[in-house]
Enzyme design. Structure first.
Site, short mmCIF file in Angstrom:
data_model
loop_
_atom_site.label_atom_id
_atom_site.label_comp_id
_atom_site.label_asym_id
_atom_site.label_seq_id
_atom_site.Cartn_x
_atom_site.Cartn_y
_atom_site.Cartn_z
N HIS A 76 -38.49 96.74 32.91
CA HIS A 76 -38.57 95.80 34.04
C HIS A 76 -39.74 94.86 33.79
CE1 HIS A 76 -37.89 94.21 38.03
NE2 HIS A 76 -39.20 94.28 38.23
N GLY A 129 -37.07 93.95 41.71
CA GLY A 129 -35.92 93.07 41.87
C GLY A 129 -35.95 91.83 41.02
N LEU A 178 -33.00 100.93 42.80
CA LEU A 178 -33.39 99.86 41.87
C LEU A 178 -34.89 99.87 41.57
CD1 LEU A 178 -32.40 97.30 40.35
CD2 LEU A 178 -33.07 96.00 42.38
N ASP A 179 -35.24 99.91 40.29
CA ASP A 179 -36.64 99.79 39.82
C ASP A 179 -37.55 100.87 40.41
OD1 ASP A 179 -35.84 97.55 38.40
OD2 ASP A 179 -36.38 96.18 40.00
N ALA A 180 -36.99 102.02 40.75
CA ALA A 180 -37.77 103.08 41.38
C ALA A 180 -37.78 104.37 40.58
CB ALA A 180 -37.24 103.34 42.80
#
Lengths: 283, 283, 283, 283
Positions: free
Chosen positions: A191, A200, A226-228
């Site tokens: 990311h 995001g 998401l992205d966690a």
């Protein structure tokens, strides 16, 4: 040098190290690297041993057989991997080439110890670069109105190639939950922000708006949220008011490449253990 | 939490870890931290265990007694230290206050786990700062034409205070060889360059002349050869053409402070093992 | 956006900025970036302006014409370059691919604003990689007993291609003094240590022997004295006792790539001014 | 060396630099440092000049007088400050000493060019440390049920001391909006996370829970919205799974100190310009 990697995680208690090292000593195992971690918060214990394969009188399955009783006794999550069995990796990319080119070069020059079974992309742009490296390229376009067929095809390819691991090298699409679950702890994403900042879309744009003085990148396992997912590796680079969004994108690319390649390396060498949505990285 | 620290170095061979961890398990020792290192080049093995004192049925001497046979068997260099016995540290400084003030504050706020028995300086400048911290200050001026009497007095003070360790916090004088030998591996210096660049005097001036883009600091054990002892810790900071020598001095101070305090911390926690003029630092 | 870059160096005195900015304002020049530096030590002044080409009523030669009187008045060393005239770069490499692959990818993806006229190598290994990028590859083997013919051929190629700049991307050969002089300030090397530490051969080996805690790389202009030219850029990466020489080589590669590409970028954008064997880098 | 600092911000257009540098040249002003920035996004231009006071025929007010017409012509936000008029700073702290001790030492050793008029704290703990430095200490306890009287007293003290600037050195209380507005762009806070990650309370705890691999600190101007003001400076330090929350707190302290002292230094030297909730920092 061929090694076996014994990686365990279990509730902490006295005697684990003694039991494991005794077993290895019994069979004359030559430990080339040993790492331990006791997590006070969770009360869990993590351990990784790297053992010379030629020092043991059996192969990886033999090691698994003699180790299984100890694993049961201590309630261990564990695995034994053999450095001679290179992990099968599927790379997924979109149009941006920097992460893919970086991984391909590291693979090509022998730095990344794995087998890249193929590259899957939703665009044709990177076909020639991939094929020059002698790696199959699959173009699987994603219809924004109907993504399911594309991801069915991706799933089929990944399974057909017996992939151990999927690397999203700036793939820019969100994988379906079913694939994430099936490959839990084995889908690696990069990311382009220092998570949890700027989750995001368009993180460099968000960073420019907020006026931060460092930007970063995060390599993490993909989970449904998401992205966690659990973070494997992160890094940052200094920026200033002189850098506009295009500069952030350019500077960020170098951080993304470095962070993804380090994270993937840790994964390939079985240095990462996931627990409680966090990682222990025996780097 | 009180711990015993068992630190060993010996020629590498199969079975060391098993033997040691067995012994600890026999006495129900609770290992809170374990670190290993096999050095391929020298063929030596290094290990550090931190064990909860209250988990063992004896004190540090008891541990030494039961461990001695293993140490003999494997030809180990080894030590057991007790976290409850804080090391006695003599700080030496000159006129520059930044390293001394930093260490004193860390000590004062409980971050540095040691006893500072005194500060010795060849100048009076820092007396008030030292005494505010409740620490004795000894002014031992050094006559450039006849340094021996001063160093005799320094040696006397160090011995009188049963110092375990001497820290040269920008002392700016070269200790006599006899003192270095007597306290080998226990005299810690901070050199204001990224060694081996810019050995000797005026390293920031040398750096400015050479036009480097980073400057650094090096924390090392003092040996007879100037600035050539085993390196414990180093770090750097970016500079540019805009920074003149005064700026380098200012920017360098922050690196010196950080590097010295980290190096000293590693030493106090028995995380450093010296071998072949290099260090293993189990940080 | 096309720009002209006006770069000057001259003895410092009052009125330089006013004179130059007046001239630019007279012709309605739109300054997109301006940097100044007064060096107290040498008493020299350095300045770089980037001006939108479309804001001026003339081309680069026109700018040179109107600027020449000012340059004479202040005894300036100066140059005007046109961003539309991409610099011609010859890359030189040996067998190691990491720096070359990195530069080729940056060029290919449009990040490096230059024309790579060819790659010259003393080995055939990297031909295919270079040719995939559409760049001519010249194999010029160097006979250790008689190097002159090879360097004559190199010189011929460089001149034939009207190169503005030669980049030694781990070329591993020492260029003849004549070529260094002819291209003074235009031959860029990457040395795999944090200079002035570890000059010469096998710097990673030297670093391992000395036991440093950081390793680095240095991008510098080549001069007659080995590894002693003006430094453009440097960086470091942390290592530990766990890293053997092979690890240092691997970790160092990433630093070398980054440092060389940043240094080259500064050079291509006319951000570097050399004075007194040091650089002013208007980054 | 005494200097005047001329700092401006205005909509960008051709001729600003010429106009300003002409004016300075007219009066024979010796520019020791000049920095420019054109922000493409907002279309604003920012400039900072440092001019030797003894080169000009007037004092700071004289400079203001001759500059005012230019400022009006270009619609500038601007200020002239005199390095001889040291800014008056009020430090606010709570119980944690690391940031305060660091700033006091930098002040004491002449590194921070300001006047510290007093330290205000809601606790008595740090009185002795402050008073040793010869600085008045005001204990203003804050009643959690009724904070207004405390902040009235704080406001009174700040005004009485004619403070130019308030530094929250881990003050741990939220200032009332009225005070923030009154001292907009002059209240500097250190937040113990890499913003915008971990806004609000217990950021190190949040970081441990999320499992990040770097922690950081952020120096920013205080605005009404919590931890959302313009960022002046940030930095990070690497952590690992071995570091528990207490370790993060300890490691973070060093980053907090460094970041706050750098940010304050930039502010004191008039190197920071705020625009659109972001900063231009001419470092």
């Amino acid at each position: 040098m061929r090694t076996f990697r014994l990686v365990i995680a279990c509730p902490d208690r006295v005697g684990i190290v003694a039991k494991v090292s005794n077993l290895l000593a019994t069979y004359n195992g030559w430990i080339t690297e040993a790492s331990h971690h006791s997590d006070n918060l969770s009360g869990w214990f993590f351990m990784r041993h790297e053992i010379r394969a030629d020092s043991l009188p059996f192969d990886a399955d033999g090691l698994r057989t003699v180790f299984a009783p100890i694993a049961r006794e201590f309630g261990m999550e564990w695995r034994v991997s053999d450095s001679a069995e290179r992990k099968k990796v599927v790379l997924m990319a979109s149009r941006e080439s920097h992460c893919l080119a970086d991984l391909l070069h590291r693979f090509h020059s022998g730095e990344l110890d794995c087998e890249i079974t193929s590259v899957i992309s939703n665009h044709e742009d990177l076909r020639s670069m991939v094929e020059w490296h002698g790696i199959p390229f699959h173009h699987v376009p994603v219809d924004p109105q109907n993504k399911a067929p594309a991801f069915d095809e991706v799933t089929r390819l990944v399974q057909e190639q017996n992939a151990d691991c999927i690397v999203l090298a700036r793939y820019m699409q969100i994988l379906p939950a079913s694939l994430c679950e099936q490959y839990a702890g084995r889908v690696i994403n990069i990311h382009h922000s220092f998570l949890p900042s700027f989750v995001g879309a368009r993180p460099y744009h968000q960073a420019a708006v907020r006026g931060v003085k460092l930007i970063g990148a995060t390599c993490h396992y993909v989970t449904e949220e998401l992205d966690a997912g659990p973070i494997i590796e992160q890094d940052v680079v200094r920026i200033s008011h002189r850098d506009n969004v295009e500069d952030l994108v350019r500077l960020g690319k170098d951080v993304e490449k470095m962070v993804l390649s380090r994270g993937l390396r840790y994964h390939l060498e079985d240095r990462v253990v996931v627990h409680d949505n966090k990682t222990v990285v025996f780097s």
